[in-house]
Design a protein around this motif. Sequence first.
Motif, PDB file in Angstrom:
ATOM      1  N   PRO A   1       0.833  -1.210   0.000  1.00 56.89           N
ATOM      2  CA  PRO A   1       0.000   0.000   0.000  1.00 56.89           C
ATOM      3  C   PRO A   1       0.863   1.253   0.000  1.00 56.89           C
ATOM      4  N   LEU A   2       0.343   2.313  -0.574  1.00 57.13           N
ATOM      5  CA  LEU A   2       1.093   3.556  -0.716  1.00 57.13           C
ATOM      6  C   LEU A   2       1.179   4.309   0.604  1.00 57.13           C
ATOM      7  N   GLY A   3       2.314   4.988   0.763  1.00 58.23           N
ATOM      8  CA  GLY A   3       2.484   5.862   1.918  1.00 58.23           C
ATOM      9  C   GLY A   3       2.654   7.292   1.453  1.00 58.23           C
ATOM     10  N   GLU A   4       3.358   8.070   2.227  1.00 59.65           N
ATOM     11  CA  GLU A   4       3.572   9.471   1.866  1.00 59.65           C
ATOM     12  C   GLU A   4       4.760   9.646   0.927  1.00 59.65           C
ATOM     13  N   THR A   5       5.544   8.603   0.759  1.00 62.67           N
ATOM     14  CA  THR A   5       6.693   8.651  -0.143  1.00 62.67           C
ATOM     15  C   THR A   5       6.697   7.410  -1.028  1.00 62.67           C
ATOM     16  N   LEU A   6       7.524   7.476  -2.074  1.00 59.27           N
ATOM     17  CA  LEU A   6       7.616   6.374  -3.030  1.00 59.27           C
ATOM     18  C   LEU A   6       9.084   6.096  -3.307  1.00 59.27           C
ATOM     19  N   HIS A   7       9.454   4.817  -3.287  1.00 57.91           N
ATOM     20  CA  HIS A   7      10.824   4.406  -3.598  1.00 57.91           C
ATOM     21  C   HIS A   7      10.933   4.186  -5.099  1.00 57.91           C
TER      22      HIS A   7
ATOM     23  N   ARG B   1      -1.408  10.070  -4.898  1.00 54.59           N
ATOM     24  CA  ARG B   1      -1.682   8.817  -4.185  1.00 54.59           C
ATOM     25  C   ARG B   1      -3.121   8.359  -4.439  1.00 54.59           C
TER      26      ARG B   1
ATOM     27  N   GLU C   1      -4.422   4.855  -6.253  1.00 56.08           N
ATOM     28  CA  GLU C   1      -5.327   3.963  -5.521  1.00 56.08           C
ATOM     29  C   GLU C   1      -6.624   3.725  -6.298  1.00 56.08           C
TER      30      GLU C   1
END
Length: 295
Positions: free
Chosen positions: A163-169, A187, A191
């Motif tokens: 699931p997505l958070g506040e940042t993306l790798h 985001r 989603e």
Amino acid sequence: MNDLVETWRCHLALDRRRSTHTVRAYVATAERLIAFLGEHRGEAITTELLGKIDQADLRAFLTARRMDGIGNVSAARELSAVRGFLKFTGGEEARVPLLKGPKVKRGLPRPVSPDEAVALAEDIAETAREKWIGARDWAVLLLLYGAGLRIGEAMGLLGDVLPLGETLHVTGKRGKARIVPLLPQVRSAIETYVATCPWPMERAAPLFRGTRGGPLSAAILRRAVQGARGRLGLSERTTPHALRHSFATHLLGRGADLRSLQELLGHASLSSTQIYTQVDAAHLLDVYRNAHPRA
């Protein structure tokens, strides 16, 4: 020579961590050089002979490539690839002939305005043949504009980002990793796509899927952008990559410092980021000329 070219290919891909596109282009240059020298010198090309190439040979090779119709940018890239190949084949003590390359004027990035970026994404989403495809394209375009990703980076995202958070790798060029912040709008767009996508979101599978469930091709998105800019009357320079330019230019215009912008964009060198200062200055001059009564 085939073994040497294959070793060059592995060196570029594994040791230098070059992109697939760069590896393909540099290997093609090496193959062209070997084929040209075989005809130019009238003898079989060996590693020893490659070490004896002089300025005249390189100049003749570039002249032949010019006759094929390549321009300054391609000629400069060809010369760079040849130098790298000759240095690789000759080892650390290799003496690569010095030859001044053609002058290449570095063009400024052409960003689109925020309104144009949103209109472009909305048009593509609304004209998609299926709802989930529209949600997918909307999410990808927002990633380019809202997070500054390259299109290849967006296509390379896997289901393990969920699931997505506040940042993306993100993994960028040469395998360089970075962390980018995700705006709530971006985001939410991803989603919504995930919720409507008919294909299961497996951790090791591509996040963005094509109509048959395989990886989404960047060419499909480029064609969608091309169609949308025609319907909206936008410039031919309005491309997926232009959205990344817009991300950088608009952040800089709002006061972002160059070092932070460099990290967000994943540039290896600050000089690559500094070009956006010229874009912002050019924009300010345009505003001044259009608005100032004595401009």
